[in-house]
Design a protein around this motif. Structure first.
Motif, PDB file in Angstrom:
ATOM      1  N   THR A  19       0.845  -1.190   0.000  1.00 15.63           N
ATOM      2  CA  THR A  19       0.000   0.000   0.000  1.00 15.63           C
ATOM      3  C   THR A  19       0.881   1.240   0.000  1.00 15.63           C
ATOM      4  O   THR A  19       1.828   1.326   0.784  1.00 15.63           O
ATOM      5  N   VAL A  20       0.576   2.185  -0.885  1.00 13.76           N
ATOM      6  CA  VAL A  20       1.297   3.462  -0.912  1.00 13.76           C
ATOM      7  C   VAL A  20       0.267   4.589  -0.895  1.00 13.76           C
ATOM      8  O   VAL A  20      -0.826   4.451  -1.433  1.00 13.76           O
ATOM      9  N   ILE A  21       0.642   5.708  -0.250  1.00 14.86           N
ATOM     10  CA  ILE A  21      -0.230   6.879  -0.210  1.00 14.86           C
ATOM     11  C   ILE A  21       0.483   7.993  -0.979  1.00 14.86           C
ATOM     12  O   ILE A  21       1.574   8.418  -0.605  1.00 14.86           O
ATOM     13  N   ASP A  22      -0.147   8.450  -2.051  1.00 17.79           N
ATOM     14  CA  ASP A  22       0.471   9.403  -2.974  1.00 17.79           C
ATOM     15  C   ASP A  22       0.278  10.840  -2.501  1.00 17.79           C
ATOM     16  O   ASP A  22      -0.803  11.236  -2.063  1.00 17.79           O
ATOM     17  N   MET A  23       1.347  11.625  -2.624  1.00 19.08           N
ATOM     18  CA  MET A  23       1.310  13.036  -2.248  1.00 19.08           C
ATOM     19  C   MET A  23       0.601  13.883  -3.319  1.00 19.08           C
ATOM     20  O   MET A  23       0.570  13.504  -4.491  1.00 19.08           O
ATOM     21  N   PRO A  24       0.054  15.055  -2.922  1.00 18.84           N
ATOM     22  CA  PRO A  24      -0.671  15.887  -3.900  1.00 18.84           C
ATOM     23  C   PRO A  24       0.254  16.579  -4.894  1.00 18.84           C
ATOM     24  O   PRO A  24      -0.200  17.132  -5.881  1.00 18.84           O
ATOM     25  N   LEU A  25       1.543  16.589  -4.658  1.00 22.67           N
ATOM     26  CA  LEU A  25       2.539  17.073  -5.595  1.00 22.67           C
ATOM     27  C   LEU A  25       3.554  15.940  -5.708  1.00 22.67           C
ATOM     28  O   LEU A  25       3.661  15.112  -4.783  1.00 22.67           O
ATOM     29  N   ASN A  26       4.133  15.740  -6.847  1.00 18.27           N
ATOM     30  CA  ASN A  26       4.516  16.679  -7.878  1.00 18.27           C
ATOM     31  C   ASN A  26       3.733  16.486  -9.178  1.00 18.27           C
ATOM     32  O   ASN A  26       4.281  16.739 -10.270  1.00 18.27           O
ATOM     33  N   SER A  27       2.521  16.021  -9.097  1.00 18.63           N
ATOM     34  CA  SER A  27       1.722  15.879 -10.321  1.00 18.63           C
ATOM     35  C   SER A  27       1.424  17.264 -10.876  1.00 18.63           C
ATOM     36  O   SER A  27       1.565  18.272 -10.204  1.00 18.63           O
ATOM     37  N   LEU A  28       1.018  17.277 -12.132  1.00 18.15           N
ATOM     38  CA  LEU A  28       0.696  18.548 -12.788  1.00 18.15           C
ATOM     39  C   LEU A  28      -0.628  18.384 -13.529  1.00 18.15           C
ATOM     40  O   LEU A  28      -0.693  17.668 -14.529  1.00 18.15           O
ATOM     41  N   PRO A  29      -1.706  18.980 -13.037  1.00 17.58           N
ATOM     42  CA  PRO A  29      -1.761  19.877 -11.884  1.00 17.58           C
ATOM     43  C   PRO A  29      -1.716  19.114 -10.557  1.00 17.58           C
ATOM     44  O   PRO A  29      -1.946  17.907 -10.514  1.00 17.58           O
ATOM     45  N   CYS A  30      -1.418  19.850  -9.496  1.00 17.50           N
ATOM     46  CA  CYS A  30      -1.386  19.248  -8.168  1.00 17.50           C
ATOM     47  C   CYS A  30      -2.809  18.905  -7.705  1.00 17.50           C
ATOM     48  O   CYS A  30      -3.788  19.457  -8.209  1.00 17.50           O
ATOM     49  N   THR A  31      -2.902  18.018  -6.733  1.00 16.50           N
ATOM     50  CA  THR A  31      -4.200  17.516  -6.284  1.00 16.50           C
ATOM     51  C   THR A  31      -4.761  18.429  -5.199  1.00 16.50           C
ATOM     52  O   THR A  31      -4.609  18.188  -3.993  1.00 16.50           O
ATOM     53  N   THR A  32      -5.457  19.480  -5.622  1.00 20.67           N
ATOM     54  CA  THR A  32      -6.007  20.463  -4.677  1.00 20.67           C
ATOM     55  C   THR A  32      -7.509  20.645  -4.839  1.00 20.67           C
ATOM     56  O   THR A  32      -8.092  21.523  -4.193  1.00 20.67           O
ATOM     57  N   THR A  33      -8.148  19.842  -5.690  1.00 23.60           N
ATOM     58  CA  THR A  33      -9.606  19.872  -5.844  1.00 23.60           C
ATOM     59  C   THR A  33     -10.103  18.438  -6.007  1.00 23.60           C
ATOM     60  O   THR A  33      -9.337  17.521  -6.322  1.00 23.60           O
ATOM     61  N   ALA A  34     -11.407  18.265  -5.796  1.00 23.81           N
ATOM     62  CA  ALA A  34     -12.001  16.938  -5.937  1.00 23.81           C
ATOM     63  C   ALA A  34     -11.873  16.433  -7.373  1.00 23.81           C
ATOM     64  O   ALA A  34     -11.656  15.242  -7.609  1.00 23.81           O
ATOM     65  N   GLU A  35     -12.009  17.319  -8.339  1.00 30.63           N
ATOM     66  CA  GLU A  35     -11.923  16.914  -9.736  1.00 30.63           C
ATOM     67  C   GLU A  35     -10.539  16.361 -10.067  1.00 30.63           C
ATOM     68  O   GLU A  35     -10.412  15.332 -10.757  1.00 30.63           O
ATOM     69  N   ARG A  36      -9.499  17.027  -9.581  1.00 33.66           N
ATOM     70  CA  ARG A  36      -8.146  16.549  -9.843  1.00 33.66           C
ATOM     71  C   ARG A  36      -7.885  15.229  -9.114  1.00 33.66           C
ATOM     72  O   ARG A  36      -7.175  14.355  -9.629  1.00 33.66           O
ATOM     73  N   LEU A  37      -8.446  15.095  -7.931  1.00 30.80           N
ATOM     74  CA  LEU A  37      -8.297  13.843  -7.201  1.00 30.80           C
ATOM     75  C   LEU A  37      -8.971  12.699  -7.954  1.00 30.80           C
ATOM     76  O   LEU A  37      -8.403  11.599  -8.081  1.00 30.80           O
ATOM     77  N   LYS A  38     -10.148  12.922  -8.463  1.00 31.07           N
ATOM     78  CA  LYS A  38     -10.863  11.878  -9.203  1.00 31.07           C
ATOM     79  C   LYS A  38     -10.097  11.485 -10.468  1.00 31.07           C
ATOM     80  O   LYS A  38     -10.076  10.303 -10.850  1.00 31.07           O
ATOM     81  N   GLU A  39      -9.480  12.462 -11.123  1.00 32.63           N
ATOM     82  CA  GLU A  39      -8.678  12.157 -12.308  1.00 32.63           C
ATOM     83  C   GLU A  39      -7.512  11.242 -11.942  1.00 32.63           C
ATOM     84  O   GLU A  39      -7.230  10.265 -12.639  1.00 32.63           O
ATOM     85  N   LYS A  40      -6.851  11.553 -10.855  1.00 38.02           N
ATOM     86  CA  LYS A  40      -5.715  10.733 -10.421  1.00 38.02           C
ATOM     87  C   LYS A  40      -6.175   9.330 -10.018  1.00 38.02           C
ATOM     88  O   LYS A  40      -5.505   8.323 -10.304  1.00 38.02           O
ATOM     89  N   MET A  41      -7.323   9.248  -9.368  1.00 37.31           N
ATOM     90  CA  MET A  41      -7.854   7.947  -8.957  1.00 37.31           C
ATOM     91  C   MET A  41      -8.211   7.083 -10.153  1.00 37.31           C
ATOM     92  O   MET A  41      -8.014   5.862 -10.131  1.00 37.31           O
ATOM     93  N   ALA A  42      -8.711   7.707 -11.218  1.00 32.49           N
ATOM     94  CA  ALA A  42      -9.043   6.951 -12.431  1.00 32.49           C
ATOM     95  C   ALA A  42      -7.780   6.382 -13.079  1.00 32.49           C
ATOM     96  O   ALA A  42      -7.776   5.242 -13.568  1.00 32.49           O
ATOM     97  N   ILE A  43      -6.713   7.159 -13.080  1.00 35.42           N
ATOM     98  CA  ILE A  43      -5.440   6.672 -13.629  1.00 35.42           C
ATOM     99  C   ILE A  43      -4.933   5.504 -12.795  1.00 35.42           C
ATOM    100  O   ILE A  43      -4.465   4.493 -13.328  1.00 35.42           O
ATOM    101  N   ALA A  44      -5.026   5.640 -11.473  1.00 36.91           N
ATOM    102  CA  ALA A  44      -4.563   4.579 -10.582  1.00 36.91           C
ATOM    103  C   ALA A  44      -5.366   3.300 -10.774  1.00 36.91           C
ATOM    104  O   ALA A  44      -4.812   2.193 -10.721  1.00 36.91           O
ATOM    105  N   GLU A  45      -6.661   3.444 -11.007  1.00 36.61           N
ATOM    106  CA  GLU A  45      -7.513   2.267 -11.230  1.00 36.61           C
ATOM    107  C   GLU A  45      -7.022   1.458 -12.414  1.00 36.61           C
ATOM    108  O   GLU A  45      -7.070   0.222 -12.419  1.00 36.61           O
ATOM    109  N   ALA A  46      -6.497   2.134 -13.424  1.00 41.17           N
ATOM    110  CA  ALA A  46      -6.037   1.450 -14.632  1.00 41.17           C
ATOM    111  C   ALA A  46      -4.590   0.981 -14.540  1.00 41.17           C
ATOM    112  O   ALA A  46      -4.221   0.015 -15.207  1.00 41.17           O
ATOM    113  N   LYS A  47      -3.770   1.650 -13.722  1.00 37.41           N
ATOM    114  CA  LYS A  47      -2.330   1.383 -13.776  1.00 37.41           C
ATOM    115  C   LYS A  47      -1.703   0.828 -12.505  1.00 37.41           C
ATOM    116  O   LYS A  47      -0.633   0.211 -12.577  1.00 37.41           O
TER     117      LYS A  47
END
Length: 380
Positions: A201-229
């Motif tokens: 289990t790993v917990i990902d930081m809100p940076l250094n992604s671009l854009p950073c994870t500072t809204t629910a929409e950006r979080l959901k985008e990152k979660m969708a990528i994680a679901e696939a990869k």
């Protein structure tokens, strides 16, 4: 030479058997064996010496091969028992699977229909070392660890042979940088490396992604990528910056979307779109986090002027680097955080704690203790 061999054989009284194969007229595959036992050197024809030498060479070769096979088998068992062959086995299996010659078939305990089962191996990692063991699993949780399979058991037993069974590492501070900076390291490669190292289990930081994870929409985008990869379990920290510290609806949206907590910097983060927070920003965020029981992960350094003792310090010395990050930076930040927490008058909801990332000054642990906030603060 032939006569010498014959005389040597006679002197040692070795019995020599010579076999001949004949083809009978009435059956083409009938074989007869003629045994000739010479009593003296005169009876032993010199022409038979090459046949004798050939027979001796073959016998020696068989003996040498047999001894080497036995030695190799003993060595293999010893190395396998010590675990030295595991990397080689994995490489051979990977190559065989790549070539389509072999497909590894291990019990898939996570896919069992049974809610209770036992997994066992000759190499289970216990607190005191590696040895044989058996784990009893019920509804996805380990409920028992023993040196051997409980007997009798009515539940399925999955024997993993010599494969290692160990607790999975949970890493709460990982930068996977996706989307936007996966060329640094992305979710697929980062979680594959985690799996190879034993992190489940790993917990990902809100940076250094671009854009950073500072809204629910950006979080959901990152979660969708994680679901696939993602190759292992993955969770996410949301980010608190000056842009959203006082906007509790945005923070609440991230919590509802699945954020496990929040991360901030009180020093420049090095990422332009993840700005560091002020004391006022921290106070605004902490009030919300206390009420919701959400953890707060903090990079605690408050920068101030550093006096340079040397005119031209050696940039290759570690002491030169340390002088640029004095303990005072972290001490000032920790005392600021303690003051903010002590100013709050609402009781913390269970789940809230302040986590100081990569603590560098041990005196700060004592600061938390004497402030009576030690139960709410953690350091790594």
């Amino acid at each position: 030479m032939r006569l010498l061999v014959a005389r040597l054989l006679q002197s040692h009284r070795q019995l020599v058997l010579t076999a001949t194969v004949t083809q009978c007229s009435h059956h083409p595959f009938t074989c007869t064996t003629a045994v000739h036992t010479p009593a003296s050197a005169d009876q032993f024809p010199a022409s038979a010496a090459p046949h004798v030498i050939a027979m001796m060479d073959r016998a020696s070769l068989v003996w040498v091969i047999g001894v080497n096979v036995l030695a190799a088998g003993i060595l293999y068992q010893r190395l396998d028992r010590l675990g030295y062959l595991v990397p080689l086995k994995h490489q051979v299996e990977s190559l065989s699977e790549f070539l389509g010659l072999f497909h590894a078939k291990y019990p898939q305990c996570g896919l069992l229909n049974s809610t209770m089962y036992v997994v066992t191996s000759s190499r289970v990692v216990h607190p005191d070392g590696v040895r044989p063991g058996a784990l009893t699993i019920k509804e996805g949780r380990i409920i028992g660890v023993a040196d051997k399979v409980p007997a009798p058991t009515k539940y399925p037993v999955l024997d993993y042979g010599s494969a290692v069974i160990s607790p999975g590492v949970i890493d709460v501070h990982v930068h996977l940088n996706e989307p936007g900076r996966e060329h640094w390291e992305g979710i697929e490669t980062g979680t594959a490396a985690a799996a190879a190292g034993g992190s489940t289990t790993v917990i990902d930081m809100p940076l250094n992604s671009l854009p950073c994870t500072t809204t629910a929409e950006r979080l959901k985008e990152k979660m969708a990528i994680a679901e696939a990869k993602a190759k292992v379990n993955i969770g996410f920290w949301g980010g608190i910056t000056p842009d959203n510290a006082a906007k509790h609806d945005i923070l609440w949206g991230m919590l509802k979307a699945g954020a496990l907590g929040f991360k901030s910097f009180v020093a420049p983060s090095g990422i332009n779109d993840f700005a560091n927070v002020s004391r006022a920003d921290v106070a605004n965020a902490v009030h919300f986090l206390l009420s919701k029981g959400a953890p707060y992960f903090m990079h605690a350094e408050l920068l101030s002027e550093v006096k340079q003792e040397e005119k031209s310090p050696d940039p290759q010395k570690y002491s030169t680097y340390l002088a640029t990050r004095p303990a005072k930076f972290e001490q000032d930040a920790v005392h600021m955080l303690i003051d903010v927490l002590l100013d709050e008058h609402i009781p913390p909801t269970p789940g809230f704690f302040l986590h100081i990332a990569h603590l560098g000054d041990a005196t700060n642990i004592e600061a938390f203790r004497v402030s009576s906030l030690n139960l709410l603060c953690k350091c790594s």
